[in-house]
Design a protein around this motif. Structure first.
Motif, PDB file in Angstrom:
ATOM      1  N   LYS A   1       2.992  50.360   9.800  1.00 32.32           N
ATOM      2  CA  LYS A   1       2.797  50.037  11.210  1.00 32.32           C
ATOM      3  C   LYS A   1       3.861  49.032  11.659  1.00 32.32           C
ATOM      4  O   LYS A   1       4.169  48.082  10.941  1.00 32.32           O
ATOM      5  N   LEU A   2       4.372  49.254  12.847  1.00 36.13           N
ATOM      6  CA  LEU A   2       5.315  48.331  13.465  1.00 36.13           C
ATOM      7  C   LEU A   2       4.841  48.046  14.885  1.00 36.13           C
ATOM      8  O   LEU A   2       4.744  48.959  15.711  1.00 36.13           O
ATOM      9  N   ASN A   3       4.512  46.799  15.175  1.00 40.71           N
ATOM     10  CA  ASN A   3       4.025  46.386  16.489  1.00 40.71           C
ATOM     11  C   ASN A   3       4.974  45.353  17.084  1.00 40.71           C
ATOM     12  O   ASN A   3       5.492  44.480  16.364  1.00 40.71           O
ATOM     13  N   GLN A   4       5.173  45.420  18.398  1.00 38.85           N
ATOM     14  CA  GLN A   4       6.001  44.439  19.091  1.00 38.85           C
ATOM     15  C   GLN A   4       5.379  44.100  20.432  1.00 38.85           C
ATOM     16  O   GLN A   4       4.922  44.983  21.157  1.00 38.85           O
ATOM     17  N   ASP A   5       5.361  42.799  20.731  1.00 35.43           N
ATOM     18  CA  ASP A   5       4.812  42.284  21.989  1.00 35.43           C
ATOM     19  C   ASP A   5       5.855  41.338  22.582  1.00 35.43           C
ATOM     20  O   ASP A   5       6.113  40.262  22.035  1.00 35.43           O
ATOM     21  N   VAL A   6       6.468  41.752  23.703  1.00 34.93           N
ATOM     22  CA  VAL A   6       7.520  40.962  24.349  1.00 34.93           C
ATOM     23  C   VAL A   6       7.065  40.599  25.757  1.00 34.93           C
ATOM     24  O   VAL A   6       6.541  41.452  26.496  1.00 34.93           O
ATOM     25  N   GLU A   7       7.280  39.345  26.137  1.00 33.29           N
ATOM     26  CA  GLU A   7       6.949  38.893  27.491  1.00 33.29           C
ATOM     27  C   GLU A   7       8.052  37.969  27.999  1.00 33.29           C
ATOM     28  O   GLU A   7       8.494  37.060  27.278  1.00 33.29           O
ATOM     29  N   ASP A   8       8.484  38.200  29.225  1.00 33.69           N
ATOM     30  CA  ASP A   8       9.504  37.365  29.880  1.00 33.69           C
ATOM     31  C   ASP A   8       8.993  37.046  31.288  1.00 33.69           C
ATOM     32  O   ASP A   8       8.885  37.944  32.132  1.00 33.69           O
ATOM     33  N   THR A   9       8.658  35.777  31.541  1.00 32.77           N
ATOM     34  CA  THR A   9       7.985  35.390  32.787  1.00 32.77           C
ATOM     35  C   THR A   9       8.744  34.241  33.462  1.00 32.77           C
ATOM     36  O   THR A   9       9.186  33.294  32.784  1.00 32.77           O
TER      37      THR A   9
ATOM     38  N   LEU B   1       4.739  46.266  25.313  1.00 30.31           N
ATOM     39  CA  LEU B   1       3.912  46.410  24.113  1.00 30.31           C
ATOM     40  C   LEU B   1       4.240  47.750  23.472  1.00 30.31           C
ATOM     41  O   LEU B   1       4.262  48.780  24.148  1.00 30.31           O
ATOM     42  N   SER B   2       4.477  47.752  22.168  1.00 31.24           N
ATOM     43  CA  SER B   2       4.787  49.008  21.490  1.00 31.24           C
ATOM     44  C   SER B   2       4.115  49.022  20.120  1.00 31.24           C
ATOM     45  O   SER B   2       3.893  47.974  19.505  1.00 31.24           O
TER      46      SER B   2
ATOM     47  N   GLY C   1       5.007  60.237  12.657  1.00 27.67           N
ATOM     48  CA  GLY C   1       5.486  59.118  13.455  1.00 27.67           C
ATOM     49  C   GLY C   1       4.788  59.101  14.787  1.00 27.67           C
ATOM     50  O   GLY C   1       5.102  59.880  15.682  1.00 27.67           O
ATOM     51  N   ILE C   2       3.787  58.252  14.920  1.00 26.05           N
ATOM     52  CA  ILE C   2       3.015  58.166  16.161  1.00 26.05           C
ATOM     53  C   ILE C   2       3.414  56.878  16.874  1.00 26.05           C
ATOM     54  O   ILE C   2       3.209  55.787  16.351  1.00 26.05           O
ATOM     55  N   SER C   3       4.019  57.002  18.034  1.00 26.62           N
ATOM     56  CA  SER C   3       4.505  55.825  18.748  1.00 26.62           C
ATOM     57  C   SER C   3       3.981  55.824  20.183  1.00 26.62           C
ATOM     58  O   SER C   3       3.966  56.856  20.852  1.00 26.62           O
ATOM     59  N   THR C   4       3.553  54.675  20.625  1.00 20.34           N
ATOM     60  CA  THR C   4       3.117  54.470  22.003  1.00 20.34           C
ATOM     61  C   THR C   4       3.693  53.147  22.497  1.00 20.34           C
ATOM     62  O   THR C   4       3.921  52.220  21.707  1.00 20.34           O
ATOM     63  N   SER C   5       3.931  53.058  23.782  1.00 21.38           N
ATOM     64  CA  SER C   5       4.436  51.812  24.365  1.00 21.38           C
ATOM     65  C   SER C   5       3.946  51.687  25.799  1.00 21.38           C
ATOM     66  O   SER C   5       3.611  52.680  26.449  1.00 21.38           O
ATOM     67  N   LYS C   6       3.924  50.437  26.279  1.00 26.23           N
ATOM     68  CA  LYS C   6       3.421  50.161  27.625  1.00 26.23           C
ATOM     69  C   LYS C   6       4.249  49.039  28.231  1.00 26.23           C
ATOM     70  O   LYS C   6       4.538  48.040  27.562  1.00 26.23           O
ATOM     71  N   THR C   7       4.635  49.192  29.468  1.00 29.62           N
ATOM     72  CA  THR C   7       5.383  48.157  30.184  1.00 29.62           C
ATOM     73  C   THR C   7       4.641  47.764  31.452  1.00 29.62           C
ATOM     74  O   THR C   7       4.021  48.607  32.111  1.00 29.62           O
ATOM     75  N   GLN C   8       4.700  46.485  31.783  1.00 27.39           N
ATOM     76  CA  GLN C   8       4.143  45.950  33.015  1.00 27.39           C
ATOM     77  C   GLN C   8       5.190  45.045  33.655  1.00 27.39           C
ATOM     78  O   GLN C   8       5.844  44.261  32.955  1.00 27.39           O
ATOM     79  N   GLU C   9       5.318  45.142  34.977  1.00 27.75           N
ATOM     80  CA  GLU C   9       6.325  44.341  35.674  1.00 27.75           C
ATOM     81  C   GLU C   9       5.741  43.725  36.931  1.00 27.75           C
ATOM     82  O   GLU C   9       4.913  44.330  37.611  1.00 27.75           O
ATOM     83  N   VAL C  10       6.188  42.498  37.195  1.00 28.76           N
ATOM     84  CA  VAL C  10       5.920  41.827  38.463  1.00 28.76           C
ATOM     85  C   VAL C  10       7.272  41.458  39.050  1.00 28.76           C
ATOM     86  O   VAL C  10       8.077  40.772  38.401  1.00 28.76           O
TER      87      VAL C  10
ATOM     88  N   GLN D   1       2.813  43.049  41.868  1.00 30.86           N
ATOM     89  CA  GLN D   1       2.545  43.831  40.657  1.00 30.86           C
ATOM     90  C   GLN D   1       3.086  45.254  40.809  1.00 30.86           C
ATOM     91  O   GLN D   1       2.791  45.941  41.795  1.00 30.86           O
ATOM     92  N   GLN D   2       3.873  45.681  39.833  1.00 30.94           N
ATOM     93  CA  GLN D   2       4.400  47.035  39.824  1.00 30.94           C
ATOM     94  C   GLN D   2       3.466  47.945  39.017  1.00 30.94           C
ATOM     95  O   GLN D   2       2.603  47.484  38.279  1.00 30.94           O
ATOM     96  N   GLU D   3       3.665  49.221  39.151  1.00 32.57           N
ATOM     97  CA  GLU D   3       2.816  50.180  38.458  1.00 32.57           C
ATOM     98  C   GLU D   3       3.044  50.116  36.942  1.00 32.57           C
ATOM     99  O   GLU D   3       4.181  50.047  36.471  1.00 32.57           O
ATOM    100  N   GLU D   4       1.966  50.128  36.205  1.00 32.31           N
ATOM    101  CA  GLU D   4       2.048  50.095  34.746  1.00 32.31           C
ATOM    102  C   GLU D   4       2.558  51.441  34.220  1.00 32.31           C
ATOM    103  O   GLU D   4       2.190  52.498  34.717  1.00 32.31           O
ATOM    104  N   THR D   5       3.441  51.394  33.221  1.00 32.62           N
ATOM    105  CA  THR D   5       4.029  52.599  32.649  1.00 32.62           C
ATOM    106  C   THR D   5       3.653  52.702  31.179  1.00 32.62           C
ATOM    107  O   THR D   5       3.807  51.730  30.430  1.00 32.62           O
ATOM    108  N   ILE D   6       3.149  53.863  30.794  1.00 30.77           N
ATOM    109  CA  ILE D   6       2.757  54.104  29.405  1.00 30.77           C
ATOM    110  C   ILE D   6       3.581  55.270  28.872  1.00 30.77           C
ATOM    111  O   ILE D   6       3.686  56.322  29.519  1.00 30.77           O
ATOM    112  N   TYR D   7       4.169  55.063  27.700  1.00 25.72           N
ATOM    113  CA  TYR D   7       4.984  56.097  27.064  1.00 25.72           C
ATOM    114  C   TYR D   7       4.314  56.540  25.766  1.00 25.72           C
ATOM    115  O   TYR D   7       3.762  55.722  25.034  1.00 25.72           O
ATOM    116  N   ALA D   8       4.397  57.818  25.487  1.00 28.99           N
ATOM    117  CA  ALA D   8       3.916  58.369  24.218  1.00 28.99           C
ATOM    118  C   ALA D   8       4.945  59.379  23.722  1.00 28.99           C
ATOM    119  O   ALA D   8       5.394  60.239  24.481  1.00 28.99           O
ATOM    120  N   ALA D   9       5.331  59.259  22.459  1.00 30.44           N
ATOM    121  CA  ALA D   9       6.347  60.158  21.913  1.00 30.44           C
ATOM    122  C   ALA D   9       5.814  61.582  21.827  1.00 30.44           C
ATOM    123  O   ALA D   9       4.609  61.821  21.704  1.00 30.44           O
TER     124      ALA D   9
END
Length: 337
Positions: free
Chosen positions: A218-226, A240-241, A280-289, A294-302
């Motif tokens: 498993k590989l998890n990443q949580d990035v935030e820039d505010t 988030l991925s 290889g199961i990968s998912t990711s999610k982005t949120q932006e302000v 608030q911008q629309e949340e985007t979810i990616y799935a491979a």
């Protein structure tokens, strides 16, 4: 190149069948190959076939590494404690019921993460450790029947965490910037099995094994820039991925040993395995302000996120035949579906 592997007769590391009490191991390394997952105190016997191998083994091309674990002492309690520069180990075995039931327990862990933690800067944290646990119970019903229950759990864990917070003063206004990156990388094996030995008579013996085997990375990443202004969020980006890859097996196997005459030692049996592959199961999610909105949340799935399943059935028979005192022959046949 940072990885270890067993290369036999020109084959690759994935062309070797590595067995722990008859259960396949899909990743036998810790820490880029510096350590193996096998703790020496837990092991009883290792057999390597690096040329042709008997028909009872199958599914690989290059070699077989057959590792059997310690059954435990039915008479006395004893053990060892080992403290090293990188790892420490604990091994203990003895009788639960004397002459009837025994156990064997072995554990190992690195502790560099605990030693190094006080010396790392507050805004950056690196953490790596691995551990292995082997446990086995051996119960003797009578002279003909015996039960083994075994368990193995091993894991590598790497964690990286960095934070950065700064304040900027412009025209007596307070703007604050906060950045965080939190990443985890884990991989490891889990094995559980039960094996029943039964002696029918002086010529026929049977081993029946039911097992579960799981390897997961498993590989998890949580990035935030505010960026905030007087406590109000101006801009924020979060990511988030998660990536997962692994194999799970349920298997059942019966092995018979038949000795019709002193010069013949016949082995035959069958095995069924139900595979579940997660390549290889990968998912990711982005949120932006942006500008406080608030911008629309985007979810990616491979596209390869589906799980694959397969079934494997094999039959084998072999004869270890002593032709004379100087020459023996191992002849066998194996069929797989």
């Amino acid at each position: 190149e940072g990885f270890s592997g067993l290369y036999v007769r020109g084959g690759g590391p994935d062309q070797n069948l590595i067995l722990l009490d008859g259960i396949p191991i899909y990743n036998a390394d810790h820490m880029l190959g510096v350590f193996s997952i096998f703790t020496p105190e837990a092991m009883k016997k290792v057999t390597l076939f690096k040329g042709s191998f008997p028909a009872r083994y199958g599914g690989r091309l290059s070699s077989i590494v057959d590792i059997r674990t310690n059954d435990g002492d039915m008479q006395n309690y004893h053990g060892t404690v080992s403290i090293g520069l990188l790892t420490s180990k604990l091994h203990f075995e003895g009788p639960i019921l004397k002459d009837k039931t025994s156990f064997c327990l072995t554990g190992r862990r690195t502790y560099l993460d605990l030693v190094a933690r006080p010396f790392l800067p507050e805004d950056k944290k690196y953490n790596y450790y691995f551990y292995d646990i082997n446990a086995k119970v051996n119960h003797k019903f009578n002279d003909r029947s015996r039960l083994f229950i075994g368990f193995y759990k091993g894991k590598d864990h790497y964690h990286f965490d960095t934070t950065d917070s700064n304040n900027y003063y412009q025209n007596n206004d307070d703007t604050k910037v906060y950045y965080k990156d939190d990443s985890h990388l884990n991989w490891g094996n889990t094995i559980a099995y039960g094996r029943w030995n039964y002696v029918f008579n002086s010529k026929l013996f049977c081993n029946t094994t039911i097992s579960y085997n799981n390897y997961l990375m498993k590989l998890n990443q949580d990035v935030e820039d505010t960026r905030t202004y007087r406590g109000q969020i101006l801009d924020r980006y979060s990511y988030l991925s998660q990536f997962r890859s692994g194999i799970s097996d349920w298997s059942a196997r019966m092995d018979f040993d038949f000795t019709p005459a002193p010069e013949h030692h016949i082995k035959f049996g069958a095995e069924y395995i139900h595979h579940t592959f997660r390549p290889g199961i990968s998912t990711s999610k982005t949120q932006e302000v942006e500008n406080g909105e608030q911008q629309e949340e985007t979810i990616y799935a491979a596209s390869n996120n589906h799980v694959l399943r397969g079934q494997e059935v094999s039959l084998y028979a072999e004869d270890n035949f002593n032709l004379n005192s100087h020459l023996s022959l191992n002849a066998g046949i194996r069929a797989s579906l």
